[in-house]
Design a protein around this motif. Structure first.
Motif, PDB file in Angstrom:
ATOM      1  N   GLN A 188       0.829  -1.198   0.000  1.00  0.00           N
ATOM      2  CA  GLN A 188       0.000   0.000   0.000  1.00  0.00           C
ATOM      3  C   GLN A 188       0.871   1.258   0.000  1.00  0.00           C
ATOM      4  O   GLN A 188       2.074   1.200   0.272  1.00  0.00           O
ATOM      5  N   ALA A 189       0.226   2.394  -0.285  1.00  0.00           N
ATOM      6  CA  ALA A 189       0.982   3.639  -0.408  1.00  0.00           C
ATOM      7  C   ALA A 189       0.131   4.827   0.009  1.00  0.00           C
ATOM      8  O   ALA A 189      -1.107   4.772   0.016  1.00  0.00           O
ATOM      9  N   TYR A 190       0.819   5.927   0.359  1.00  0.00           N
ATOM     10  CA  TYR A 190       0.189   7.213   0.650  1.00  0.00           C
ATOM     11  C   TYR A 190       0.589   8.208  -0.442  1.00  0.00           C
ATOM     12  O   TYR A 190       1.698   8.156  -0.974  1.00  0.00           O
ATOM     13  N   TRP A 191      -0.312   9.166  -0.718  1.00  0.00           N
ATOM     14  CA  TRP A 191       0.015  10.277  -1.599  1.00  0.00           C
ATOM     15  C   TRP A 191      -0.513  11.539  -0.913  1.00  0.00           C
ATOM     16  O   TRP A 191      -1.715  11.713  -0.755  1.00  0.00           O
ATOM     17  N   VAL A 192       0.391  12.420  -0.497  1.00  0.00           N
ATOM     18  CA  VAL A 192       0.024  13.583   0.312  1.00  0.00           C
ATOM     19  C   VAL A 192       0.152  14.863  -0.507  1.00  0.00           C
ATOM     20  O   VAL A 192       1.154  15.076  -1.196  1.00  0.00           O
ATOM     21  N   CYS A 193      -0.867  15.720  -0.420  1.00  0.00           N
ATOM     22  CA  CYS A 193      -0.867  17.029  -1.089  1.00  0.00           C
ATOM     23  C   CYS A 193      -0.997  18.136  -0.037  1.00  0.00           C
ATOM     24  O   CYS A 193      -1.588  17.931   1.023  1.00  0.00           O
ATOM     25  N   PRO A 194      -0.486  19.329  -0.329  1.00  0.00           N
ATOM     26  CA  PRO A 194      -0.528  20.407   0.672  1.00  0.00           C
ATOM     27  C   PRO A 194      -1.888  21.060   0.860  1.00  0.00           C
ATOM     28  O   PRO A 194      -2.123  21.684   1.889  1.00  0.00           O
ATOM     29  N   MET A 195      -2.798  20.948  -0.142  1.00  0.00           N
ATOM     30  CA  MET A 195      -4.105  21.604  -0.024  1.00  0.00           C
ATOM     31  C   MET A 195      -5.235  20.613  -0.277  1.00  0.00           C
ATOM     32  O   MET A 195      -5.021  19.553  -0.862  1.00  0.00           O
TER      33      MET A 195
END
Length: 686
Positions: free
Chosen positions: A470-477
């Motif tokens: 599994q994986a995470y994808w993080v955005c600032p907004m």
């Protein structure tokens, strides 16, 4: 009470000439509410000018002072066109004094044809003619222009001008009293320092290393004294000694052996809890180092002693995560663990509140809801604050007020932010450090990748998910803004969902709580393979099968956030990777941050760099970052002067009857000069 000699410094700014309701508003916006605030409103920089006889002696772009004869005014009919005043120097060189807008009215008054004037400003070229646009000063012969060769430039707010602020500072300095010397005479002579009042005057007058060093030392001495008094005050307060018999801890059935660092930290906490002085300890350890188990051991000691404990978490996600893990770990001990958040309503909430009040609940875990007015405790004696930098001073004090006596406090963090690091360095906090990771944990590979390679990254994520991980994808907004190019989680989720279908879920702080919980549970169970999110997952998410973290536009995050986000992976035995996607336009600071993230996973080293980049915040206030921690001292001065100031503060505390002796009276005066919103006010007793 405040010494009478200080009353002029604490007078309101309205007592100064020229300050009325209209001018008070911009002054208040800058925090300049009293005379002493103006005294310590130091220039951001200085404009240094050179006096020249002719403009031939000066170069383009140079700040000069020159004597000119006004020969002609040229004002066009077009109001948008510049208003030019032609003038010549002593040998006949002609230049233009150029004004725009309403400033032309000033030019007509200040520059009559046929009169000589001293003009100060920046010399520039416009076509074939030299010019000075909006001269800084225009004075008649015999004026003080030559005294303005070095002029301060102050921070302003709308409605203020440099001359106005400079005039108010001059008034404030004139009202500043001479005070008894509080520094050691030998040190002042050895360093060549001026007296305090003279140092203030010289700091506003120009670059003066001796004056700034003197004021920096005063500030460090005042902070050292204040922190020593805070600590002495804490030690005088009676807490509740907590002596556990080990009956509950012996029943803990941990699925892993404790590391040496965990065992050592538990012993340090146990040693603090048996004292009648309230514990104030920082537990620092990188993500995955086992802070929660150490905190549980401390809380069980409180329960063994017949008291209650509370764990305060910054987010509901983290509170629920803690509740599930601690309830499971504590179940064999018989300790009763409850959860209290703002979402709890009705009978369930009332039952929890009654259990806290009658003592049937031993440990409560929750968000800020656990210190609200309606929440009472039978005997709250220990408080654990997780990710303590997320809470302000006032919130922590509200929770501390829930105990019969001052409760023992254990603060936990994976990356000490600058404020925490500074408080620990200056002696308010004792520190326990978990510097060992549990067996089997591997280092996280960190790589910095350009956003131009986004398609390659998406392909890599696809291979990763296909392998069963599994994986995470993080955005600032959360969502896109037409005035900003910041990456948005909703837009990224939409594009990734087209590629991966139902394997992708979205979490951000604006989702309804039940939707957020459903997405998190789906990811935790492995039904979803990719979690797209904002920094809401910075803490409290523990999915061992998630071994890839993608952080988009990583340059927009601070070091502490990046370190916490990276810590969401590497929680199992598999090798983990963190990809920091960067934009093309990077500041030097952002470049340094990303390089450091790639280089190290040491939380304390990252915190030290964060301190250098962001500043330490207020030691005795509530501001948690920025350059206003010290108004004068910079990091170089702190390094050089802090040891001396700290030693002198200790001597002032110990000699001549403490702060009531001869030099102690001067030291107390010094504390008033550096009064903050919190800390010093509690020491002076009204």
């Amino acid at each position: 009470m405040r010494p009478d000699a200080l009353n002029p410094l604490f007078a309101e700014t309205e007592t100064l000439d020229g300050v009325g309701p209209k001018l008070k508003k911009p002054l208040d916006r800058l925090g300049l509410t009293r005379v002493r605030d103006l005294v310590y409103h130091f220039p951001e920089r200085f404009v240094t000018r050179r006096a020249v006889g002719t403009i031939d002696e000066a170069g383009e772009g140079e700040q000069i002072v020159v004597k000119l004869l006004v020969i002609e005014h040229r004002g066009g009919r077009n109001p948008r066109a510049p208003y030019r005043v032609l003038a010549q120097d002593s040998v006949g060189n002609v230049l233009s004094l150029t004004y725009f807008g309403r400033a032309s009215y000033t030019a007509k008054k200040q520059l009559p044809v046929g009169e000589n004037r001293w003009v100060a400003g920046k010399l520039e070229r416009y076509g074939d003619m030299m010019q000075i646009v909006h001269p800084d000063h225009v004075l008649e012969e015999g004026g003080d222009t030559l005294q303005r060769l070095c002029e301060p430039v102050y921070r302003l707010a709308e409605g203020l001008t440099q001359p106005k602020v400079a005039g108010l500072v001059e008034q404030a300095l004139a009202r500043t009293p001479e005070l008894p010397e509080w520094c050691e005479t030998g040190q002042v002579e050895r360093e060549g320092w001026p007296a305090w009042r003279e140092a203030l005057r010289r700091a506003h007058g120009g670059e003066d290393a001796a004056a700034r060093d003197r004021l920096a030392y005063d500030e460090l001495l005042a902070n050292a004294l204040a922190l020593m008094l805070v600590r002495a005050d804490n030690r005088q307060r009676k807490g509740q000694p907590l002596r556990g018999d080990g009956s509950l801890r012996d029943r803990l059935a941990l699925p892993f052996p404790l590391t040496g660092a965990q065992t050592r930290s538990i012993a340090e906490i146990e040693g603090d809890l048996v004292q009648d002085t309230p514990m104030l300890r920082l537990l620092q350890g990188d993500v995955g180092a086992g802070k929660t188990v150490v905190a549980l051991a401390g809380m069980l000691i409180a329960v063994e002693a017949g008291a209650q404990a509370a764990l305060l978490a910054p987010t509901e996600i983290l509170a629920r995560q803690h509740y599930e893990s601690l309830r499971r770990l504590a179940e064999p001990t018989g300790a009763r663990v409850a959860l209290l958040t703002g979402r709890d309503k009705g009978r369930a909430r009332e039952s929890t509140l009654m259990g806290l009040l009658d003592g049937s609940i031993d440990i409560v875990i929750g968000t800020h809801a656990i210190f609200q007015d309606k929440v009472g405790y039978r005997n709250l004696a220990m408080v654990v604050i997780d990710e303590q930098h997320r809470f302000g001073v006032g919130q922590r004090l509200m929770l501390a007020s829930k105990g019969r006596t001052a409760p023992h406090v254990l603060a936990m963090t994976a990356t000490p932010i600058p404020r925490t690091l500074t408080l620990a360095q200056y002696g308010e906090l004792d520190v326990s450090k978990l510097d060992e990771l549990p067996p089997g944990r591997q280092a996280i590979e960190t790589r910095v990748v350009s956003l131009s390679r986004l398609d390659e990254v998406a392909a890599g994520v696809e291979r990763h998910l296909t392998s069963g991980q599994q994986a995470y994808w993080v955005c600032p907004m959360v969502r896109e803004n037409e005035n900003d190019d910041t990456a948005a989680a909703e837009a990224r989720y939409a594009s990734l969902k087209e590629r991966f279908g139902d394997d992708v879920v979205l979490v951000h702080g604006q989702l309804a709580p039940d939707m957020k919980d459903a997405a998190m549970e789906c990811f935790a169970r492995g039904e979803a393979k990719l979690l797209v999110a904002t920094t809401v997952i910075e803490v409290g998410v523990d999915v061992p099968n998630a071994t890839l973290m993608v952080i988009e536009q990583a340059e927009r995050f601070g070091l502490a956030q990046l370190h916490q986000l990276r810590g969401r992976v590497g929680r199992g035995s598999e090798k983990s990777t963190c990809l920091l996607l960067r934009g093309d336009q990077l500041s030097e600071t952002a470049r340094d941050r990303l390089a450091l993230m790639r280089e190290t996973q040491d939380g304390f080293r990252l915190a030290e760099e964060d301190l250098r980049l962001r500043g330490g915040g207020e030691l005795l206030g509530t501001r948690q970052s920025g350059d206003t921690a010290f108004q004068i001292a910079d990091l170089d001065q702190i390094t050089r002067l802090l040891p001396v100031a700290h030693d002198d503060a200790r001597l002032l505390m110990e000699r001549d009857g403490g702060l009531e002796g001869k030099r102690g009276a001067a030291a107390r005066v010094l504390l008033y000069l550096f009064e903050r919103d919190f800390g010093v006010k509690t020491l002076r007793g009204g």
